[in-house]
Enzyme design. Structure first.
Site, mmCIF file in Angstrom:
data_model
loop_
_atom_site.group_PDB
_atom_site.id
_atom_site.type_symbol
_atom_site.label_atom_id
_atom_site.label_comp_id
_atom_site.label_asym_id
_atom_site.label_seq_id
_atom_site.Cartn_x
_atom_site.Cartn_y
_atom_site.Cartn_z
ATOM 1 N N HIS A 187 -28.237 3.375 16.641
ATOM 2 C CA HIS A 187 -27.556 4.665 16.480
ATOM 3 C C HIS A 187 -26.115 4.573 17.012
ATOM 4 C CE1 HIS A 187 -28.145 9.308 16.268
ATOM 5 N NE2 HIS A 187 -26.904 8.952 15.973
ATOM 6 N N ASP A 200 -29.702 2.651 11.096
ATOM 7 C CA ASP A 200 -29.008 2.942 12.358
ATOM 8 C C ASP A 200 -29.724 4.031 13.140
ATOM 9 O OD1 ASP A 200 -26.739 2.624 14.164
ATOM 10 O OD2 ASP A 200 -26.075 4.614 13.493
ATOM 11 N N GLY A 229 -21.933 15.205 1.522
ATOM 12 C CA GLY A 229 -20.975 15.902 2.398
ATOM 13 C C GLY A 229 -19.804 14.979 2.691
ATOM 14 N N ARG A 230 -19.146 15.254 3.822
ATOM 15 C CA ARG A 230 -17.972 14.434 4.184
ATOM 16 C C ARG A 230 -18.319 12.949 4.239
ATOM 17 N NH1 ARG A 230 -18.056 17.995 7.984
ATOM 18 N NH2 ARG A 230 -16.532 19.690 7.959
ATOM 19 N N ILE A 231 -19.444 12.636 4.892
ATOM 20 C CA ILE A 231 -19.789 11.219 5.072
ATOM 21 C C ILE A 231 -20.224 10.605 3.748
ATOM 22 C CG2 ILE A 231 -21.401 9.640 6.239
ATOM 23 C CD1 ILE A 231 -21.228 11.616 8.685
ATOM 24 N N ARG A 265 -30.191 10.659 9.999
ATOM 25 C CA ARG A 265 -31.156 10.962 11.053
ATOM 26 C C ARG A 265 -32.478 10.313 10.686
ATOM 27 N NH1 ARG A 265 -27.602 11.979 13.899
ATOM 28 N NH2 ARG A 265 -27.071 13.910 14.985
ATOM 29 N N GLU A 288 -36.037 7.591 18.702
ATOM 30 C CA GLU A 288 -35.082 6.707 19.392
ATOM 31 C C GLU A 288 -35.276 6.820 20.899
ATOM 32 O OE1 GLU A 288 -31.305 7.974 17.845
ATOM 33 O OE2 GLU A 288 -31.887 7.462 15.806
ATOM 34 N N ILE A 341 -28.004 6.163 7.820
ATOM 35 C CA ILE A 341 -27.081 6.353 8.952
ATOM 36 C C ILE A 341 -27.071 7.842 9.337
ATOM 37 C CG2 ILE A 341 -25.516 4.388 8.710
ATOM 38 C CD1 ILE A 341 -24.864 7.785 7.078
#
Ligand code: 8YV
Length: 317
Positions: free
Chosen positions: A281, A258, A155-157, A234, A263, A232
């Site tokens: 995170h 991350d 995707g974008r990331i 989930r 968490e 980075i």
């Protein structure tokens, strides 16, 4: 105050940055779910037209049903795997998130973790600080430039990570639900095959049920003893127990993480290792990006109350 269509009541139900809270408080009637007692919650719930949450929030159908006049859930984050978007939409409740504005920061941290893990930068710093340098140089580490990078989720990331990889002369391949039109990189349909053909695997996929545990023991075994995993996205996307086992057994070379399953709990077995780099995170947590995310949340809510199109509505995963 009884519910009317003109009440502009926003219920904050998660951490939001103080600057965004101040803006929302200045423009609308802002309530904070976490500070209300049960009686106040019952009394105020019918007034609420907008729920403001964040990327880590769990917004179930039951919680949505607490607010009978809810119209919008505004998420301070790009990820919305914790929000039951389908249930919201069945009830006529829209959902917005903050895509785009955090892409660069998240890709930057992915690369930071990749370099920090492969070159063991945090451990090398501890080496210097302990005074160990006097006894000789630090152990040799892994070369990143020119390596084979597998991206899980283009995707974008994922695409921003691929752009950074070009600067490191890396050979990029990726997997996703299907090949991305116009994407110049090699599409590999199976994650295990991608892992087997990668030196470094960076997880950029959405969270949620479809991707839960997708980076499995089998995928980690395919990545192999020279492979490094970076996540980075989930914590849910990686089988964390399998990752811990792989790190302990040395069946992968290292991990830069991350995000985690539970968490802020980070498995003890991942801590204190030269080949594991851990961050809390924080991929989108720069001043500039958190401000841009807050502005987008505000703009979505303002657009909603003005009867204008939402800036960044989401679809169910
Ligand atoms: C969080 C994130 O939303 O955008 C996401 O999906 O995971 C983060 O940016 C942020 O930490 C706010 O809670």
């Amino acid at each position: 105050m009884a519910f009317t269509k003109t009440n502009r009541t926003v219920m904050k139900a998660a951490y939001l940055p103080p600057a965004l809270v101040a803006r929302l408080d200045g423009a609308f009637v802002l309530r904070d779910w976490d500070t209300l007692d049960a009686a106040e919650r019952d009394r105020l719930a019918p007034e609420v037209r907008v729920l403001a949450v964040n990327g880590e929030s769990v917004v179930t159908e039951t919680f949505i049903a607490t607010f009978p006049n809810l119209e919008l859930i505004a998420d301070f984050g790009v990820g919305y795997d914790g929000i039951d978007v389908a249930a919201a939409q069945r009830r006529g409740v829209a959902v917005t998130n903050t895509p785009g504005v955090l892409t660069d920061d998240v890709a930057d941290l992915a690369f930071g973790l990749l370099l920090a893990t492969a070159r063991q930068i945090p451990d090398a710093q501890r080496f210097v600080e302990r005074g160990d340098w006097a006894g000789g140089g630090y152990a040799w580490t892994r070369k990143v430039s020119g390596g084979r990078l597998g991206i899980v989720g283009m995707g974008r990331i994922g695409q921003a990570v691929a752009r950074r990889a070009a600067g490191f002369d890396m050979v990029v391949s990726y997997t996703d639900q299907m090949a991305i039109e116009g994407c110049p990189h090699r599409f590999v349909p199976g994650l295990t095959t991608l892992a087997a053909e990668s030196d470094f695997l960076i997880v950029c996929a959405n969270g949620g049920e479809k991707t839960r545990g997708m980076v499995s023991a089998e995928v980690l075994a395919a990545l192999g003893p020279d492979g490094i995993l970076v996540n980075i996205a989930r914590g849910t996307v990686v089988d964390e127990a399998a990752l811990v086992a792989a790190i302990k057994a040395g069946t992968i070379a290292g991990a830069g993480l991350d995000v985690f399953l539970d968490e802020p709990t980070v498995p003890k077995a991942l801590q204190g290792r030269p080949n594991v780099v851990l961050t809390p995170h924080m991929a989108s947590a720069t001043h500039a990006t958190r401000k841009a995310m807050g502005d987008l949340v505000f703009d979505n809510i303002a657009a909603h109350f003005a009867g204008e199109p939402l800036k960044t509505p989401v679809r169910p995963y």
